[in-house]
Structures are given as C-alpha cells and as structure tokens.
Write a protein that holds these residues in place. Sequence first.
Motif, PDB file in Angstrom:
ATOM      1  N   GLN A 184       0.773  -1.138   0.010  1.00 23.55           N
ATOM      2  CA  GLN A 184      -0.060  -0.069  -0.082  1.00 23.55           C
ATOM      3  C   GLN A 184       0.877   1.076  -0.029  1.00 23.55           C
ATOM      4  O   GLN A 184       0.390   2.217  -0.683  1.00 23.55           O
ATOM      5  CB  GLN A 184      -0.865   0.026   1.236  1.00 23.55           C
ATOM      6  N   MET A 185       2.031   1.289   0.692  1.00 21.89           N
ATOM      7  CA  MET A 185       2.778   2.474   0.737  1.00 21.89           C
ATOM      8  C   MET A 185       3.270   2.713  -0.575  1.00 21.89           C
ATOM      9  O   MET A 185       3.580   3.935  -1.040  1.00 21.89           O
ATOM     10  CB  MET A 185       3.787   2.177   1.807  1.00 21.89           C
ATOM     11  N   TRP A 186       3.744   1.653  -1.391  1.00 15.64           N
ATOM     12  CA  TRP A 186       4.551   1.555  -2.532  1.00 15.64           C
ATOM     13  C   TRP A 186       3.519   2.442  -3.311  1.00 15.64           C
ATOM     14  O   TRP A 186       3.867   3.286  -4.027  1.00 15.64           O
ATOM     15  CB  TRP A 186       5.298   0.575  -2.918  1.00 15.64           C
ATOM     16  N   GLY A 187       2.380   2.049  -3.412  1.00 10.48           N
ATOM     17  CA  GLY A 187       1.382   2.077  -4.462  1.00 10.48           C
ATOM     18  C   GLY A 187       1.054   3.796  -4.228  1.00 10.48           C
ATOM     19  O   GLY A 187       0.981   4.328  -5.336  1.00 10.48           O
ATOM     20  N   ILE A 188       0.748   4.229  -2.944  1.00 12.00           N
ATOM     21  CA  ILE A 188       0.206   5.551  -2.865  1.00 12.00           C
ATOM     22  C   ILE A 188       1.412   6.641  -3.080  1.00 12.00           C
ATOM     23  O   ILE A 188       1.266   7.581  -3.556  1.00 12.00           O
ATOM     24  CB  ILE A 188      -0.300   5.991  -1.325  1.00 12.00           C
ATOM     25  N   CYS A 189       2.857   6.177  -2.591  1.00 11.41           N
ATOM     26  CA  CYS A 189       3.753   6.874  -2.663  1.00 11.41           C
ATOM     27  C   CYS A 189       4.133   7.196  -4.343  1.00 11.41           C
ATOM     28  O   CYS A 189       4.549   8.177  -4.611  1.00 11.41           O
ATOM     29  CB  CYS A 189       5.156   6.485  -2.057  1.00 11.41           C
ATOM     30  N   LEU A 190       4.161   6.314  -5.158  1.00  8.54           N
ATOM     31  CA  LEU A 190       4.530   6.198  -6.427  1.00  8.54           C
ATOM     32  C   LEU A 190       3.354   7.138  -7.310  1.00  8.54           C
ATOM     33  O   LEU A 190       3.439   8.139  -8.161  1.00  8.54           O
ATOM     34  CB  LEU A 190       4.501   4.986  -7.091  1.00  8.54           C
ATOM     35  N   GLY A 191       1.938   6.968  -6.695  1.00  5.41           N
ATOM     36  CA  GLY A 191       1.056   7.497  -7.268  1.00  5.41           C
ATOM     37  C   GLY A 191       1.088   9.382  -7.086  1.00  5.41           C
ATOM     38  O   GLY A 191       1.023  10.170  -7.639  1.00  5.41           O
ATOM     39  N   GLN A 192       1.491   9.518  -5.779  1.00  5.59           N
ATOM     40  CA  GLN A 192       1.518  10.757  -5.219  1.00  5.59           C
ATOM     41  C   GLN A 192       2.783  11.753  -5.943  1.00  5.59           C
ATOM     42  O   GLN A 192       2.633  12.706  -6.193  1.00  5.59           O
ATOM     43  CB  GLN A 192       1.498  10.863  -3.723  1.00  5.59           C
ATOM     44  N   PHE A 193       3.768  10.984  -6.125  1.00  4.69           N
ATOM     45  CA  PHE A 193       4.955  11.472  -6.883  1.00  4.69           C
ATOM     46  C   PHE A 193       4.358  11.957  -8.330  1.00  4.69           C
ATOM     47  O   PHE A 193       4.866  12.793  -8.617  1.00  4.69           O
ATOM     48  CB  PHE A 193       5.888  10.346  -6.838  1.00  4.69           C
ATOM     49  N   ALA A 194       3.657  10.944  -8.951  1.00  2.00           N
ATOM     50  CA  ALA A 194       3.190  11.460 -10.089  1.00  2.00           C
ATOM     51  C   ALA A 194       2.324  12.502 -10.381  1.00  2.00           C
ATOM     52  O   ALA A 194       2.352  13.516 -11.266  1.00  2.00           O
ATOM     53  CB  ALA A 194       2.463  10.206 -10.931  1.00  2.00           C
ATOM     54  N   GLY A 208       2.064  10.229  11.832  1.00  2.98           N
ATOM     55  CA  GLY A 208       2.948  11.268  11.733  1.00  2.98           C
ATOM     56  C   GLY A 208       4.154  10.703  10.520  1.00  2.98           C
ATOM     57  O   GLY A 208       4.342  11.296   9.598  1.00  2.98           O
ATOM     58  N   VAL A 209       4.510   9.247  10.962  1.00  5.68           N
ATOM     59  CA  VAL A 209       5.809   8.738  10.208  1.00  5.68           C
ATOM     60  C   VAL A 209       5.149   8.253   8.900  1.00  5.68           C
ATOM     61  O   VAL A 209       5.631   8.545   7.681  1.00  5.68           O
ATOM     62  CB  VAL A 209       6.146   7.187  10.918  1.00  5.68           C
ATOM     63  N   THR A 210       3.774   7.910   8.740  1.00  7.54           N
ATOM     64  CA  THR A 210       3.200   7.515   7.513  1.00  7.54           C
ATOM     65  C   THR A 210       3.010   8.471   6.544  1.00  7.54           C
ATOM     66  O   THR A 210       3.377   8.555   5.587  1.00  7.54           O
ATOM     67  CB  THR A 210       1.824   6.573   7.725  1.00  7.54           C
ATOM     68  N   GLY A 211       2.650   9.782   7.174  1.00  5.75           N
ATOM     69  CA  GLY A 211       2.468  10.960   6.306  1.00  5.75           C
ATOM     70  C   GLY A 211       3.748  11.487   5.847  1.00  5.75           C
ATOM     71  O   GLY A 211       4.083  12.052   4.867  1.00  5.75           O
ATOM     72  N   GLY A 212       4.782  11.289   6.871  1.00  4.03           N
ATOM     73  CA  GLY A 212       5.931  11.762   6.442  1.00  4.03           C
ATOM     74  C   GLY A 212       6.763  10.977   5.327  1.00  4.03           C
ATOM     75  O   GLY A 212       7.324  11.439   4.207  1.00  4.03           O
ATOM     76  N   VAL A 213       6.753   9.635   5.389  1.00  6.79           N
ATOM     77  CA  VAL A 213       7.218   9.071   4.187  1.00  6.79           C
ATOM     78  C   VAL A 213       6.423   9.096   2.927  1.00  6.79           C
ATOM     79  O   VAL A 213       7.018   9.127   1.870  1.00  6.79           O
ATOM     80  CB  VAL A 213       6.881   7.345   4.602  1.00  6.79           C
ATOM     81  N   PHE A 214       5.068   9.192   2.916  1.00  7.19           N
ATOM     82  CA  PHE A 214       4.027   9.452   1.914  1.00  7.19           C
ATOM     83  C   PHE A 214       4.633  10.866   1.263  1.00  7.19           C
ATOM     84  O   PHE A 214       4.863  10.970  -0.143  1.00  7.19           O
ATOM     85  CB  PHE A 214       2.615   9.798   2.197  1.00  7.19           C
ATOM     86  N   ASN A 215       5.066  11.934   2.236  1.00  7.10           N
ATOM     87  CA  ASN A 215       4.993  13.329   1.632  1.00  7.10           C
ATOM     88  C   ASN A 215       6.503  13.281   1.164  1.00  7.10           C
ATOM     89  O   ASN A 215       6.896  14.035   0.107  1.00  7.10           O
ATOM     90  CB  ASN A 215       4.985  14.289   2.723  1.00  7.10           C
ATOM     91  N   LEU A 216       7.663  12.418   1.957  1.00  7.36           N
ATOM     92  CA  LEU A 216       8.837  12.479   1.017  1.00  7.36           C
ATOM     93  C   LEU A 216       8.783  11.905  -0.286  1.00  7.36           C
ATOM     94  O   LEU A 216       9.282  12.533  -1.177  1.00  7.36           O
ATOM     95  CB  LEU A 216       9.562  11.242   1.989  1.00  7.36           C
ATOM     96  N   ALA A 217       8.079  10.924  -0.721  1.00  9.20           N
ATOM     97  CA  ALA A 217       7.876  10.274  -1.864  1.00  9.20           C
ATOM     98  C   ALA A 217       7.077  11.434  -2.769  1.00  9.20           C
ATOM     99  O   ALA A 217       7.640  11.612  -3.965  1.00  9.20           O
ATOM    100  CB  ALA A 217       7.041   9.057  -2.038  1.00  9.20           C
ATOM    101  N   ALA A 218       6.214  11.903  -2.454  1.00 10.36           N
ATOM    102  CA  ALA A 218       5.417  12.980  -3.331  1.00 10.36           C
ATOM    103  C   ALA A 218       6.577  13.983  -3.487  1.00 10.36           C
ATOM    104  O   ALA A 218       6.470  14.668  -4.592  1.00 10.36           O
ATOM    105  CB  ALA A 218       4.252  13.421  -2.412  1.00 10.36           C
TER     106      ALA A 218
END
Length: 429
Positions: free
Chosen positions: A237-247, A367-377
Amino acid sequence: MVSSQLGSGVRPTRVRYAMLGLIACGTLINYLDRTILGVAAPMLTRELGINAALMGVIFSAFSWSYAAAQVPGGAFLDRFGTRLTYVLSVGFWSLFTLCQAFVSGITGLIGLRLALGVAESPCFPANSRVVATWFPRDERAFATGVYTVGEYIGLAFLSPLLFAAIAHFGWRSLFVGAGAVGLGFALIWWKHYRDPRESRANQAELDAIVAGGALLDQPLRQRFDWNAAGRLLQTRQMWGICLGQFAGNSTLVFFLTWFPTYLANERHMDWLKIGFFAVAPFIAASVGVLFGGWWSDRMLARGHSPNVARKLPIILGLLLASSIVAANFVQSDTLVIAILSLAFFAQGMAALGWTLVSDLAPEGMLGVTGGVFNLAANLAGIVTPLVVGAIVAATGSFFYALAFIGGVALLGAFSYIFILGDVRRIVLD
C-alpha cells in the motif's frame, strides 16, 4: 455524516470546521511561501544572471531538504503533537521566506530555500493528523479537499496582485509580504488550535466523530520506532500511494515553478497578461480538489467500497492530467490556457492521496506514515524542476518538458490501479 443530535438531546458543536479552517489557511500560506519564487523567477533570473538549468537547481533545492526532513518531521509530530509542531513550522518557514527578500546571490538564495524546506516539512503530516483526529471517515475526503485547495487558491486569486506588485515594487516585495503574513498566522494558530479533548467541542461532537471513525483516542505522542518504520516501507500500500503521489505532484510542481516562465518565454506574454491568464488554471485546480473530495465522500456514503470511492477520482484525475501534452500542438494562447486548466483541474482531483494516508496509516503512526508519503511525493519537487530546466536549457523549448509531465501522470494512474491494492488500515505484525 455526524448526526445533528445524539440520544442525549444535546446538539453537537461544530468545532472541527474551525480547526479545518485553520489548516486550510496554513496550507494557503505554506504554498504561497514556497511558490512565489516561481512568480518572481522571470525578473529574478535577469537581475541575478541565472540561466534555465541553474534556475531548475534553485527551484529543486527546496524539495531536497523538504523531502529529507519528512520522516524526522513526522516523528517530531508524533512525539510532540500538532499544536507545537505547527506553530514552530509556520514561524520558521515565514522567517526564511522574509529573509529571501534580502539575498544578493545564488548561494544565499539556495541556502534559504533549503532552510524553508526543513521548516515546512511537518505541515502536511500535521494536516493529515488533524483530519484523522477531528473528522469521521465519511467526511475526510471533503475535509482533505478543503485544506488542499489552499495549495491553489492563493495563487489563483492573488496572481494578478502578485504580478502587479512585481511590476511596481520589484520581486523582493513578494517575500516581505508573504513572510509577514505567515508570522502573523503563527500567533493565530497558537491561540486557537487545540486537539479534540482540549478544545471547546462538546461531548456530543466528540462522541459523534469517534462513532464515525475519528482516531481521537489513539496515542498521539509516540517515540519513533525504526523497526516499525522499516516494516511500513515494505508494504504494497505504501509503495502504491507513494508512487502515485509522486506522479500527481509532478504536474503540481510544474505549475508552481515553471508555469510563469513558460508563459513569459514560450508564449511571450507580458506581465499583465501573465497575471490574468495564470488565474484560470489555479481556479480550475481548486474546483478539482473540492469536486474530487465531494465525489469520493458521496460514493462512500452511498455504499461504494473504499477501493472505488477513494481510488476512482485519483485515477481519473491522473489520466486526464496527461492531457497537458496537447498544449504543444496549439497556437492560440486562450486554447493553451484552456488545456492547462483542464490538466490542472484533473491534478486537483488526484490530490486526495492524503485521505488515503488517514485510511491506511497503522495506529500510532500517522505522523511517520504521512512523512514517508510526503517524502515520496516531494521527490517530484526535486526531479521535476531539474528535468524541466535541463530540457529547456538543452532544447530552448518546453515541448518535451510537457511530454515528460504527461507521461509521469500516466505512471501514477498505473500505480493506483495495479500496485496499491485494497484500501484498508495497515497492520504491522
């Protein structure tokens, strides 16, 4: 939706909307402070003697430190809570914005952009925590849309004023004004923001939002767990949303950095025309954000699964955002703005990834999940300005730059369709 009245007969207060208003204002100031460099760029580059490739590096510098500070910023948020984290973030990023008005060279400008990135890093994880702790599940997408619209609405309605200020007072005036507004907002935040249990919300509202799935009672001050963070990074799930948000962020970053330069240099518009035409895409994106959030919550309320309600607006938005490449094949300025407005509207629809963070984050790790997500984004904030700058410097045109943005949007749609999987809370064994 939260019931207007519970069994006790006491009508719930609506304090959560005041908290939402605060993070919406904070997000507006956040994006204004990070993006006015794009508005100032055509004049700033001439004054400081900066070419396109070097300007791409300067645009990108903010995201180097912003991305690197995401996980530490999220850990700080989990440890010290929303109120303190946000006021420190706003105060320091506003100070660094103000200081950019006084730079005289490239080194100082890059240094302040790096500092700005660190200071702004906890903002969106904090926004996500506010939504998760204050709002029931079937109001989260719309709440996310309301604060996310701050990314666009400032430049949407302030662009004519900003370009007029440049014409009359020079580019440095933008940084003075934005920094001063941010410092004032930091005081407002500290005075008015409270977590649910410490707020003016009555028990009826607290009971209603908890019944709707708000994470009000989860532990909010966690120590950072490296093992848990490592297991989080291994989930599909993290890989999916992180790559999608990067795009999705790649399209956003183009509009926040290179868009005014594209209008000035590729389309040869003057300052007043740029200020007028720049409004339309940002208004379109604002509408897209609100529409996507409303549509997502409406589908969820009507019984659609989270897989459909949360993912469909994002996927359709990313597919439609790829239409930006059509601007390469038309001559009319009006038609170009229409195409760019459609693409930015679609990117706004796709900007609901933060709702998925609230839905997917393991307990105690918002917080950590949001941080990882925003890092990828925000790797998009590093890559996109550099790639666009290199393309423009090498070819003297934005043709392949727009093709790059459209291709990345298609990659994001692929990620949400084939990688993300089911939308459900991650459980770490």
